[in-house]
Design a protein around this motif. Structure first.
Motif, PDB file in Angstrom:
ATOM      1  N   PHE A  43       0.836  -1.204   0.000  1.00 12.03           N
ATOM      2  CA  PHE A  43       0.000   0.000   0.000  1.00 12.03           C
ATOM      3  C   PHE A  43       0.872   1.255   0.000  1.00 12.03           C
ATOM      4  O   PHE A  43       0.680   2.167  -0.798  1.00 12.03           O
ATOM      5  CB  PHE A  43      -0.927   0.033   1.214  1.00 12.03           C
ATOM      6  N   GLY A  46       2.904   1.163  -3.284  1.00 16.32           N
ATOM      7  CA  GLY A  46       2.074   1.036  -4.488  1.00 16.32           C
ATOM      8  C   GLY A  46       1.118   2.189  -4.677  1.00 16.32           C
ATOM      9  O   GLY A  46       0.892   2.654  -5.791  1.00 16.32           O
ATOM     10  N   LEU A  47       0.534   2.674  -3.595  1.00 18.24           N
ATOM     11  CA  LEU A  47      -0.478   3.723  -3.718  1.00 18.24           C
ATOM     12  C   LEU A  47       0.120   5.123  -3.596  1.00 18.24           C
ATOM     13  O   LEU A  47      -0.580   6.111  -3.688  1.00 18.24           O
ATOM     14  CB  LEU A  47      -1.567   3.539  -2.652  1.00 18.24           C
ATOM     15  N   GLU A  48       1.416   5.133  -3.370  1.00 17.46           N
ATOM     16  CA  GLU A  48       2.090   6.412  -3.165  1.00 17.46           C
ATOM     17  C   GLU A  48       1.765   7.408  -4.281  1.00 17.46           C
ATOM     18  O   GLU A  48       1.318   8.525  -4.027  1.00 17.46           O
ATOM     19  CB  GLU A  48       3.607   6.172  -3.096  1.00 17.46           C
ATOM     20  N   ALA A  50      -0.595   7.178  -6.732  1.00 23.47           N
ATOM     21  CA  ALA A  50      -2.015   7.391  -6.989  1.00 23.47           C
ATOM     22  C   ALA A  50      -2.644   8.315  -5.952  1.00 23.47           C
ATOM     23  O   ALA A  50      -3.628   9.004  -6.236  1.00 23.47           O
ATOM     24  CB  ALA A  50      -2.738   6.049  -6.987  1.00 23.47           C
ATOM     25  N   LEU A  51      -2.124   8.321  -4.756  1.00 23.88           N
ATOM     26  CA  LEU A  51      -2.797   9.039  -3.670  1.00 23.88           C
ATOM     27  C   LEU A  51      -2.041  10.284  -3.211  1.00 23.88           C
ATOM     28  O   LEU A  51      -2.126  10.670  -2.056  1.00 23.88           O
ATOM     29  CB  LEU A  51      -2.988   8.099  -2.471  1.00 23.88           C
ATOM     30  N   TYR A  60       1.844   9.165   1.291  1.00 26.71           N
ATOM     31  CA  TYR A  60       0.890   8.173   1.785  1.00 26.71           C
ATOM     32  C   TYR A  60       1.574   7.225   2.762  1.00 26.71           C
ATOM     33  O   TYR A  60       0.979   6.799   3.757  1.00 26.71           O
ATOM     34  CB  TYR A  60       0.281   7.404   0.608  1.00 26.71           C
TER      35      TYR A  60
END
Lengths: 255, 331
Positions: A43, A46-48, A50-51, A60
């Protein structure tokens, strides 16, 4: 010869037992840290991209690190409270129940022991988070440690309370699935509550872990959407409630 | 000599079921006292009231001079308990188990180490103190539990089925320790078992308990003496004719023909046998074989309860217990 000192010594040795058992079960440590590590790595990394939103006010990974820390503290603590069920199944519980010590001393020893091991696991996860690049710069390590300890002790007591009324391990699985996972997902560990829809936000405010997460954010990364005083008050109340429930229910166990 | 245990009309009810029904008994100091009975007779419930784990529904009892209801703390400090089911922490070493026990029973820190060595020596586990209990065999675990029960210098040691699920050799060993304990320390031992032969061997006095009541109490020899009859089985050609010939003779209490044999109950059978054999010769009954069985506690049990203890099937829980112990030993 029967003094308060005796109760303290008994509690200390119960604490020691928890520590010994923890240090002997390397696989348990690895098992309990695996999941939060995945959360952090996948998370967090990986989401760094996108978020990278403004509501987080930072990376994130930074945002979820205190959340994952809270998760580790909670699961590790509840599990060590659950030892009561194992003790019952393997007979050791009787030995503690007939001993000439107050049941509350046993609960306190267990709670402190479980909290110690949980805090240790929490520190490990903080260490890994730092390696992954999270900005963990607590203003006061001592305060952070104390807070981690308080949160953990509350959840160990919660585990003891639940385990005291459970007959076997199956019931405990149920509790894990219907309490622990919702508590975690509602706590705002993974997403900012300010951007969540109303019903979820209300549910989150009823979740004690929410306040643990926010208080940890305060101390670990210096950013939080809630007042530290409020968080601390709720955690303290939860601690008192779960500890007295644990003592009450543990005292009621018929040997 | 004083009494280590005195129970008066001790009763425990679970709903409609009366598990222990108005039991009164006294155990003298330094005595090995056996509670004997089939599964579900109420032995464990009786013990659990004496060790303050359960409150009696009515009646009273003192253990080591303390009332079990009014002073449970003092009772607990004066007794050692070895439970029917294993109760060690397998992850801990033998010495860690003993240390935790010492701490919970208020043995001062500077005495703990020495006492651990002492009790370990008593049960011959000195060399294994720093090994984890999960590496121990069933017999070693039991010995460690006995050592643990002795840690805090109890006046009374309770052993609930200490030999259940152990092999005969290990059982004999355990009883050896119990006897030595009494000799060396003068400790009072209360044990339950449903191995009648073992009770016969170890106990000074026994109480037979059935359906929550004590049906007989006394020294094993006395109880057997009261039956005053040994069993004699005679295999012969014409058992009915032999029965008619011996019936009415002095000391013949009972005679039954069953299949090709005659079953007699004879008081002091050893002395009566020559007479019986010569009667058989006169009656021209050829004796093929002859068997004398001295009265055993099995017979005592049968006499008082009308049932043989060996007929009792093991309950599901018991067989589980035995299996679990066996499993524990294997590792």
């Amino acid at each position: 010869m029967k003094t308060e000192n005796h109760e303290l010594v008994a509690a200390y040795f119960i604490w020691k037992r928890e520590i010994i058992r923890f240090l002997r079960s390397k696989s348990r440590i690895a098992g309990s840290l695996g999941m939060p590590l995945f959360f952090l790595a996948i998370f967090g990394m990986g989401l760094e991209g996108a978020l990278r939103s403004s509501s987080l006010g930072g990376s994130y990974l930074d945002f979820i690190t205190p959340g994952i820390l809270a998760m580790v503290l909670m699961t590790a603590s509840v599990f060590s409270g659950a030892i009561v069920i194992m003790d019952r199944q393997f007979g050791f519980l009787k030995e503690t129940l007939v001993a000439p010590v107050r049941r509350s001393s046993i609960v306190i020893g267990k709670s402190l022991g479980g909290a110690t091991t949980a805090v240790f696991q929490g520190l490990l996860i903080l260490f890994f988070a730092a390696i992954l690049g999270a900005g963990v710069h607590p203003s006061s390590w001592l305060m952070l440690l104390l807070l981690m300890f308080l949160i953990s002790a509350s959840f160990v007591s919660f585990g003891i309370a639940v385990a005291s009324v459970m007959e076997d391990m199956h019931g405990f699985q149920l509790v894990m699935n219907f309490f622990i996972m919702p508590l975690f997902f509602l706590s705002g560990a993974l997403f900012p509550l300010s951007s969540a829809p109303e019903p979820i936000r209300i549910a989150s405010y009823l979740d004690p872990l929410t306040y643990a997460v926010e208080a940890l954010r305060h101390l670990a990364i210096g950013k939080s959407s809630m007042g530290f005083g409020l968080c601390l008050a709720v955690i303290a109340a939860f601690f008192l409630l779960s500890t007295s429930a644990a003592i009450h229910l543990f005292e009621r166990i018929e040997s | 000599m004083g009494y280590a245990i005195e129970a008066r009309c001790l009763t425990k009810k679970f709903g409609d079921l009366t598990a222990v029904d108005s039991v009164s008994l006294s155990v003298r100091e330094g005595e090995i006292f056996g509670l004997l009975g089939p599964n579900g007779a109420g032995k464990t419930t009786l013990i659990s009231m004496l060790v303050t784990m359960r409150k009696p529904t009515s009646g009273s009892a003192t253990v080591a001079g303390f009332d079990v209801v009014k002073n449970p703390g003092d009772v607990r400090r004066s007794i050692g308990i070895v439970f029917q089911d294993p109760s060690l922490d397998e992850e801990l070493t033998a010495s860690e188990n003993l240390e935790l026990h010492a701490a919970m029973y208020g043995i001062p820190g500077q005495q703990r180490e020495a006492r651990i060595k002492e009790v370990a020596k008593m049960v011959e586990l000195s060399g294994r103190l720093s090994d984890q209990v999960k590496t121990f065999s069933g017999g070693m675990r039991r010995r460690l539990e006995i050592a643990r029960g002795l840690m805090h210098f109890p006046k009374v040691l309770f052993l609930d089925e200490p030999t259940l699920g152990l092999d005969p050799q290990t059982r004999a060993h355990i009883w050896d320790y119990v006897r030595k304990l009494r000799e060396k320390n003068g400790i009072t031992v209360v044990l339950t078992t449903h191995y009648l032969d073992e009770a016969d061997l170890v106990c000074d006095r026994i109480a037979i308990i059935d359906q929550g009541k004590i049906v007989a109490q006394g020294k094993p020899a006395e109880l057997k003496g009261k039956l005053s009859a040994d069993r004699v089985t005679i295999h012969c050609r014409f058992p009915a004719r032999l029965k008619r010939a011996v019936w009415g003779q002095d000391g013949i209490l009972k005679a039954d023909v069953a299949g090709g044999r005659l079953e007699l109950r004879v008081s002091d059978a050893g002395r009566k046998m020559p007479a019986i054999v010569s009667i058989a010769n006169k009656a021209k009954v050829a004796i093929r074989s002859l068997e004398i069985r001295k009265a055993s506690l099995d017979d005592v049990f049968l006499h008082y309860t009308g049932r043989s203890m060996r007929d009792e099937p093991a309950s599901a829980k018991d067989s589980l217990r035995i299996r679990r112990r066996a499993w524990g030993r294997g590792r």
